[in-house]
Design an enzyme around this catalytic site. Structure first.
Site, short mmCIF file in Angstrom:
data_model
loop_
_atom_site.label_atom_id
_atom_site.label_comp_id
_atom_site.label_asym_id
_atom_site.label_seq_id
_atom_site.Cartn_x
_atom_site.Cartn_y
_atom_site.Cartn_z
N ASP A 178 8.42 -4.02 -1.33
CA ASP A 178 9.11 -2.72 -1.35
C ASP A 178 9.60 -2.34 0.04
OD1 ASP A 178 7.20 -0.49 0.06
OD2 ASP A 178 6.04 -2.12 -0.81
N GLY A 325 3.67 -3.37 3.63
CA GLY A 325 4.55 -3.41 2.48
C GLY A 325 5.47 -4.61 2.56
N GLU A 326 6.63 -4.52 1.94
CA GLU A 326 7.65 -5.57 1.91
C GLU A 326 7.25 -6.77 1.04
OE1 GLU A 326 8.63 -6.92 5.82
OE2 GLU A 326 9.01 -4.91 6.61
N GLY A 327 6.00 -6.80 0.56
CA GLY A 327 5.48 -7.99 -0.09
C GLY A 327 4.80 -8.91 0.91
#
Length: 355
Positions: A178, A325-327
């Protein structure tokens, strides 16, 4: 109570099956006969067995893997819940396309393909980012519903279509990532509502708030839940999609759709931190059968994350004190999933050594 869904969502839910128990039994028999005490490789054994159940074969593989980074902005940033301005969402999308973000670096190492999707940013979608924008950011949930039910369902459908596309291209697993300034606030609101946790207990510092601002953020979340009529009895009056619309985010809805679509297509879903955790939790609320398809990668420093995982009975494997975040945490699980399959196929059995 409004429980209406689109035909796309309804058909997807219909396709989500329980894991294949026959495949899992066969895989477990193989794992238990390897040259080791039963259960001595812990979670690695369970990973291989669950991959068998997900892929509905006693010989699962993990050849193609992806991470999708869903991006969106949040009207609630007007309330000062983030240390950064919402413009950073657009800047980071550009960073993803230049492959300069943490998720790009880690994914290169892990051999995972990165798909960046703008499902609801307030900026112009950068070149190289998939434009699936439903709305230019959510409305301020502290003043009313973040989005309409129709917008939430449209974002869910974006995720479902992406999962279907990945499955058609041979991907067997997708990690949830995300990007969206302010998105720990709706994530905490969703976890408070669904997992029944006190807001003060599960509100974290997000992008680096000090304690005074963290407490102010908790007050904003409390107000958002109250204004949107979400209390301990919400299940008597609305469904999970409605809660997602009222205090969620477009990227969270998109990731919930990826989760549902991946489960319907027989793909493993790797859950990242608090935003991905909230998204997976909402997918679980919509259809409990997704639980078997979920792998919790790590435990975020954001307190709402642990509550979301506990609600889904998921155990995080890695404890790295991450909160980006971001994976970025999710893709770090890929080598362990691959190790679990190497264990199953390359270790000798007791019969191989004459026992």
């Amino acid at each position: 109570m409004n429980t209406a869904t689109t035909t796309k969502i309804a058909n997807t839910l219909h396709e989500i099956q329980m894991l294949d128990q026959n495949a899992m039994t066969a895989a477990r028999a193989r794992v238990d006969f390897l040259t080791k005490p039963p259960g001595s490789l812990g979670e690695l054994e369970e990973m291989a067995i669950r991959l068998a159940g997900i892929q509905r074969t006693a010989q699962p593989t993990l050849v193609k893997k992806a991470v999708t980074v869903m991006c969106g902005d949040h009207g609630v940033t007007e309330e000062g819940v983030s240390a950064f301005a919402s413009e950073l969402t657009g800047m980071m999308m550009g960073n993803f396309t230049r492959e300069g973000a943490a998720i790009n670096v880690f994914s290169r190492q892990m051999g995972a393909d990165v798909i960046v999707v703008d499902v609801g940013s307030a900026c112009e979608t950068p070149a190289g980012v998939r434009n699936e924008k439903v709305k230019n950011g959510t409305d301020n949930m502290a003043k009313g519903s973040a989005m309409s039910r129709e917008e939430a369902m449209a974002a869910i459908e974006v995720g479902i279509r992406l999962a279907e596309e990945l499955a058609s291209q041979g991907y067997q697993a997708v990690a949830l990532g995300d990007m969206g300034i302010g998105n720990t606030t709706p994530s905490a609101a969703l976890v408070a509502a669904v997992a029944g946790k006190a807001v003060a207990e599960i509100t974290g510092c997000g992008t680096g708030l000090d304690e005074e601002k963290r407490q102010a953020k908790a007050v904003v979340i409390e107000r958002s839940l109250r204004i949107n009529d979400i209390d301990s009895s919400w299940r008597d009056r609305m469904d999970a999609i409605e809660v997602l619309a009222r205090v969620g985010g477009l990227e969270i809805a998109g990731l919930a759709g990826v989760t549902l679509g991946a489960a319907a297509c027989g793909m493993a879903v790797i859950v990242d931190g608090v935003i991905a955790g909230a998204a997976a939790m909402m997918a679980f609320e919509i259809c409990e059968n997704v639980q078997g398809y979920l792998f919790a990668s790590h435990l975020s420093q954001e307190p709402a994350h642990g509550a979301a995982l506990a609600h889904m009975s998921l155990t995080p494997v890695l404890h790295l004190q991450m909160r980006l975040g971001e994976g970025s945490g999710a893709v770090l699980l890929y080598p362990l999933l691959e190790a679990s399959l190497r264990m199953m196929y390359e270790m000798a059995t007791f019969s191989d050594i004459g026992l």
